[in-house]
Design an enzyme around this catalytic site. Structure first.
Site, PDB file in Angstrom:
ATOM      1  N   ASP A 176       5.887 123.630  -9.426  1.00  0.00           N
ATOM      2  CA  ASP A 176       4.845 123.735 -10.449  1.00  0.00           C
ATOM      3  C   ASP A 176       3.484 124.034  -9.817  1.00  0.00           C
ATOM      4  O   ASP A 176       2.785 124.974 -10.216  1.00  0.00           O
ATOM      5  CB  ASP A 176       4.805 122.430 -11.251  1.00  0.00           C
ATOM      6  CG  ASP A 176       4.010 122.513 -12.531  1.00  0.00           C
ATOM      7  OD1 ASP A 176       3.758 123.622 -13.027  1.00  0.00           O
ATOM      8  OD2 ASP A 176       3.653 121.443 -13.063  1.00  0.00           O
TER       9      ASP A 176
ATOM     10  N   ASN B  15       5.849 120.048 -15.191  1.00  0.00           N
ATOM     11  CA  ASN B  15       5.784 118.717 -15.779  1.00  0.00           C
ATOM     12  C   ASN B  15       5.380 118.897 -17.236  1.00  0.00           C
ATOM     13  O   ASN B  15       4.932 119.971 -17.638  1.00  0.00           O
ATOM     14  CB  ASN B  15       4.866 117.777 -14.995  1.00  0.00           C
ATOM     15  CG  ASN B  15       3.415 118.187 -15.034  1.00  0.00           C
ATOM     16  OD1 ASN B  15       2.843 118.429 -16.107  1.00  0.00           O
ATOM     17  ND2 ASN B  15       2.790 118.265 -13.878  1.00  0.00           N
TER      18      ASN B  15
END
Length: 182
Positions: free
Chosen positions: A34, A24
């Site tokens: 992530d 992000n």
């Protein structure tokens, strides 16, 4: 010519020079790929991401761009973070998704990486349709001039694997089909 290989599994377990993180924009971890990369890679990745935020990316990493950090405890030398576009009902700019792959390969080249593992960028919570994302990813990688010898697409589930396998089989660019690992 860059070899394209496909693996169904966990990208955090891959042994490559660089693992691409579908990050992000904050660079400070999150969910999905992530979060998994930050958890398995350990605090060294987050520490470098914080330094990048303080030095160059105070407003976050722009969509379609890429930047590298250490890989921490991962079996890689680097993590290349890239921010994919969010897909909306009316669509999204495929150029931004292609840019994630192009910019990540440019960073890999600048580092001297010869093997790079990519996830299916923007196909999780960013909702990019898998078939279209696979087409964009494979066409972009095939169209790049890069010193990277192997691009490994590491797909989390069978649906993603099948979508990428269909694109890799497509003769555009003369790429190879799925590897024996798949």
């Amino acid at each position: 010519m860059t070899t394209l290989t496909l693996v169904q599994g966990d990208i955090t377990l891959e042994s490559v020079d660089a693992i691409v993180n579908a990050a992000n924009s904050s660079l400070l971890g999150g969910g999905g790929v992530d979060g998994a990369i930050h958890r398995r890679g350990g605090p060294a990745i987050l520490e470098e991401c914080r330094r990048l935020r303080a030095a160059r990316y105070g407003g976050g990493l722009p969509t379609g761009q890429a930047v590298a950090t250490t890989a921490g405890a991962l079996d890689a030398r680097w993590v290349i973070h890239t921010v994919g576009p969010v897909y909306q009902r009316s669509g999204a700019d495929p150029g931004l998704l292609a840019s994630c792959y192009r910019e990540s390969l440019k960073v890999a080249d600048s580092l001297g990486a010869r093997s790079v593992a990519f996830p299916a960028i923007s196909t999780g919570v960013y909702r990019w349709p898998m078939d279209d994302a696979a087409r964009i990813a494979v066409e972009t990688v095939r169209g790049m001039e890069t010193a990277v010898e192997e691009v490994r697409f590491v797909l989390f589930d069978e649906r993603a694997f099948r979508a990428f396998a269909e694109q890799v089989r497509t003769p555009y660019g003369g790429g190879q089909g799925p590897s024996p690992e798949s």
